[in-house]
Enzyme design. Sequence first.
Site, PDB file in Angstrom:
ATOM      1  N   LYS A  49       0.879  -1.174   0.000  1.00  0.00           N
ATOM      2  CA  LYS A  49       0.000   0.000   0.000  1.00  0.00           C
ATOM      3  C   LYS A  49       0.916   1.223   0.000  1.00  0.00           C
ATOM      4  O   LYS A  49       1.431   1.638   1.021  1.00  0.00           O
ATOM      5  CB  LYS A  49      -0.877  -0.013   1.260  1.00  0.00           C
ATOM      6  CG  LYS A  49      -2.246   0.608   1.087  1.00  0.00           C
ATOM      7  CD  LYS A  49      -2.248   2.040   0.600  1.00  0.00           C
ATOM      8  CE  LYS A  49      -2.088   3.049   1.703  1.00  0.00           C
ATOM      9  NZ  LYS A  49      -1.883   4.430   1.207  1.00  0.00           N
ATOM     10  N   GLU A  84       8.730   1.490  11.518  1.00  0.00           N
ATOM     11  CA  GLU A  84       9.819   2.441  11.228  1.00  0.00           C
ATOM     12  C   GLU A  84       9.181   3.825  11.241  1.00  0.00           C
ATOM     13  O   GLU A  84       8.500   4.204  10.292  1.00  0.00           O
ATOM     14  CB  GLU A  84      10.435   2.146   9.856  1.00  0.00           C
ATOM     15  CG  GLU A  84      11.177   0.823   9.773  1.00  0.00           C
ATOM     16  CD  GLU A  84      12.517   0.848  10.504  1.00  0.00           C
ATOM     17  OE1 GLU A  84      12.892   1.890  11.066  1.00  0.00           O
ATOM     18  OE2 GLU A  84      13.176  -0.205  10.525  1.00  0.00           O
ATOM     19  N   CYS A 102      13.193  10.618   7.785  1.00  0.00           N
ATOM     20  CA  CYS A 102      12.973  10.180   9.162  1.00  0.00           C
ATOM     21  C   CYS A 102      14.243  10.395   9.973  1.00  0.00           C
ATOM     22  O   CYS A 102      14.193  10.687  11.156  1.00  0.00           O
ATOM     23  CB  CYS A 102      12.578   8.714   9.175  1.00  0.00           C
ATOM     24  SG  CYS A 102      13.682   7.671   8.239  1.00  0.00           S
ATOM     25  N   GLU A 122       9.092  16.203  15.624  1.00  0.00           N
ATOM     26  CA  GLU A 122       9.570  16.095  14.248  1.00  0.00           C
ATOM     27  C   GLU A 122       8.882  17.157  13.370  1.00  0.00           C
ATOM     28  O   GLU A 122       7.665  17.262  13.373  1.00  0.00           O
ATOM     29  CB  GLU A 122       9.223  14.699  13.727  1.00  0.00           C
ATOM     30  CG  GLU A 122       9.763  14.406  12.350  1.00  0.00           C
ATOM     31  CD  GLU A 122       9.370  13.012  11.872  1.00  0.00           C
ATOM     32  OE1 GLU A 122       8.199  12.640  12.007  1.00  0.00           O
ATOM     33  OE2 GLU A 122      10.254  12.304  11.362  1.00  0.00           O
TER      34      GLU A 122
HETATM   35  P1  NAD Z   1       1.785   8.483   7.427  1.00  0.00           P
HETATM   36  O1  NAD Z   1       1.806   7.788   8.733  1.00  0.00           O
HETATM   37  O2  NAD Z   1       0.835   9.592   7.237  1.00  0.00           O
HETATM   38  O3  NAD Z   1       1.500   7.459   6.236  1.00  0.00           O
HETATM   39  C1  NAD Z   1       2.306   6.332   5.988  1.00  0.00           C
HETATM   40  C2  NAD Z   1       1.498   5.298   5.236  1.00  0.00           C
HETATM   41  O4  NAD Z   1       0.452   4.835   6.099  1.00  0.00           O
HETATM   42  C3  NAD Z   1       0.807   5.824   3.978  1.00  0.00           C
HETATM   43  O5  NAD Z   1       0.825   4.823   2.981  1.00  0.00           O
HETATM   44  C4  NAD Z   1      -0.623   6.039   4.452  1.00  0.00           C
HETATM   45  O6  NAD Z   1      -1.564   5.974   3.420  1.00  0.00           O
HETATM   46  C5  NAD Z   1      -0.795   4.892   5.416  1.00  0.00           C
HETATM   47  N1  NAD Z   1      -1.852   5.060   6.419  1.00  0.00           N
HETATM   48  C6  NAD Z   1      -2.409   6.209   6.877  1.00  0.00           C
HETATM   49  N2  NAD Z   1      -3.361   5.938   7.789  1.00  0.00           N
HETATM   50  C7  NAD Z   1      -3.408   4.591   7.920  1.00  0.00           C
HETATM   51  C8  NAD Z   1      -4.155   3.703   8.728  1.00  0.00           C
HETATM   52  N3  NAD Z   1      -5.083   4.137   9.588  1.00  0.00           N
HETATM   53  N4  NAD Z   1      -3.911   2.379   8.633  1.00  0.00           N
HETATM   54  C9  NAD Z   1      -2.969   1.912   7.794  1.00  0.00           C
HETATM   55  N5  NAD Z   1      -2.225   2.710   6.987  1.00  0.00           N
HETATM   56  C10 NAD Z   1      -2.444   4.028   7.051  1.00  0.00           C
HETATM   57  O7  NAD Z   1       3.285   8.936   7.190  1.00  0.00           O
HETATM   58  P2  NAD Z   1       3.810   9.835   6.001  1.00  0.00           P
HETATM   59  O8  NAD Z   1       3.315  11.229   6.249  1.00  0.00           O
HETATM   60  O9  NAD Z   1       3.541   9.172   4.708  1.00  0.00           O
HETATM   61  O10 NAD Z   1       5.388   9.763   6.243  1.00  0.00           O
HETATM   62  C11 NAD Z   1       6.053  10.621   7.084  1.00  0.00           C
HETATM   63  C12 NAD Z   1       6.444   9.925   8.369  1.00  0.00           C
HETATM   64  O11 NAD Z   1       7.136   8.718   8.071  1.00  0.00           O
HETATM   65  C13 NAD Z   1       7.407  10.741   9.190  1.00  0.00           C
HETATM   66  O12 NAD Z   1       7.033  10.694  10.545  1.00  0.00           O
HETATM   67  C14 NAD Z   1       8.740  10.027   8.993  1.00  0.00           C
HETATM   68  O13 NAD Z   1       9.664  10.220  10.018  1.00  0.00           O
HETATM   69  C15 NAD Z   1       8.309   8.618   8.869  1.00  0.00           C
HETATM   70  N6  NAD Z   1       9.319   7.816   8.167  1.00  0.00           N
HETATM   71  C16 NAD Z   1      10.044   6.902   8.871  1.00  0.00           C
HETATM   72  C17 NAD Z   1      11.051   6.162   8.240  1.00  0.00           C
HETATM   73  C18 NAD Z   1      11.876   5.152   8.987  1.00  0.00           C
HETATM   74  O14 NAD Z   1      12.520   4.335   8.339  1.00  0.00           O
HETATM   75  N7  NAD Z   1      11.913   5.166  10.307  1.00  0.00           N
HETATM   76  C19 NAD Z   1      11.303   6.371   6.887  1.00  0.00           C
HETATM   77  C20 NAD Z   1      10.536   7.313   6.207  1.00  0.00           C
HETATM   78  C21 NAD Z   1       9.541   8.018   6.851  1.00  0.00           C
END
Ligand code: NAD
Length: 484
Positions: free
Chosen positions: A179, A254, A288, A386
């Site tokens: 997804k 992550e 991240c 963040e």
């Molecule tokens: P997000 O949590 O908004 O979304 C991530 C994914 O989850 C998307 O595909 C989204 O559609 C999906 N999602 C949203 N709501 C959901 C639900 N209720 N159930 C299941 N899936 C759902 O994050 P984002 O805004 O896309 O990414 C930014 C965040 O990701 C930042 O906090 C960043 O630090 C983190 N990040 C972490 C790493 C790591 O390796 N630790 C790497 C990249 C990004």
Amino acid sequence: MDEQQKVATHKLFINGDWQSASSEQTFFTHNPATETVLAEVARGDMADVEQAVVAARHALEGAWGRLKPKDRSRLLYAASRVILEHAEELALLETLDSGKPLPQARKEVVSTARYFEYYAGAADKIHGEQIPLGPGFVNFTIREPMGVTAHIVPWNKPLNILARSLAPALAAGNTAVIKPSELTPLTALKLAELLAGMGFPAGVVNVVTGYGEEAGAALAGHTDIDHITFTGSAATGRAVMKAAAEHIKPVVLELGGKSPLLVFADADLDVVVREAVKGIITNCGQMCSAGSRILVETAVKAPFLEKLTAAMQQIVIGPGVDSPDLGPLVSDIQYGRVANHIDIATSEGAHILYGGGRPPHLARGYFIEPTIFDNVLPDMYIAQQEVFGPVLAAITFQDEAEAVRIANKVPYGLVAGIFTNNINRALRLATRLQAGQVFINDFYTGDEETPFGGYGQSGFGREKGLAALHNYTQIKNVAIRVRA
Ligand code: NAD
């Protein structure tokens, strides 16, 4: 609307076929540099997730499950080569979808290919061990695939982060339902197309595009998946973990970070400046592991911030396709979030040393200047939460003990950088910092081979390296009584 009618339409990829969402619904993605519509994409939901999980289960029990490890290995090597052959196309797609500068997108594609290459080498070396139980017994372990794995991916490095979990999952013999983020789904679809074209059996890799609260939640809560890798925000990670708990499914989380660079007076300040700039402007700070806190020893604060400001003045900002240093943020919502962080920091008494607003020469697109905050106190919001944008918070410390205290006193613990010419101090601090990766006199150091993951609210589980294979296998023990 005219504009929207001109763009390409992308379907779901399920069981080796392209299909519309069962609801027939679609949504639009945008180019963050121009704010124009980029693509129309199928809006998958629970019904489509259901089909994808069934297809993945079927492939696991069929053609894919019967493949020898060495044949999986060959397929993964071939995938790596095909990705490199399409590198320019993938990089451009990623830049248009996410806004990142083209050179950064190219690097991420090369790293994507490298994940497939690295885990191709491991696919036929995932084995158990023989454990001696004494006379009359033979005992050994087998490492089996988990089964159907779910991959929920964010928008900041859409293809690369997908490959980070997909390649080890496939190497270990699992199948996958992906997804992608609704903001950046295009490279995941392209990857599925490439993999299908080179002989991965139908159902091994499925992509359900759609919104998080629909397709994402349906996948996280599905009863017939065996493992979830979630990369994204802590808030969504919590929701995913709750959904997984309902059916007792293992998760790797992550999540975000608030990672520090510790700058001691004996460090080479020119090196620190170079690494600090890289740490916060890469991918417009939407990393991240961004180095978003600079902890600097009071004695060198003034010369360091002077050099850092001078370096920020050289940063070229523009659309990703022009290969600038800094592209736009991914969306208007993300722009609003970053602007809100800047407002809160200012209202709490932090001082904007550089940046803080929209670059005057760019009227359209979600562009924001690289920003340095001075006079930041460790408990301020800007020092704790963040931002996910190119915003640095500079905090001073008097001695090593205070530096460690400040570094560790945040909810997150993803990475940390230590800058000093004192090797004893560097190694001492490496053991005291609560972070999954520690970089010394450098930043973003390490590669596909080095285990990556968080402490605290940065999540748990490790990706990259051989450590990631543990996520996608489970150990079975077989004990035999040898009778006379
Ligand atoms: P997000 O949590 O908004 O979304 C991530 C994914 O989850 C998307 O595909 C989204 O559609 C999906 N999602 C949203 N709501 C959901 C639900 N209720 N159930 C299941 N899936 C759902 O994050 P984002 O805004 O896309 O990414 C930014 C965040 O990701 C930042 O906090 C960043 O630090 C983190 N990040 C972490 C790493 C790591 O390796 N630790 C790497 C990249 C990004």
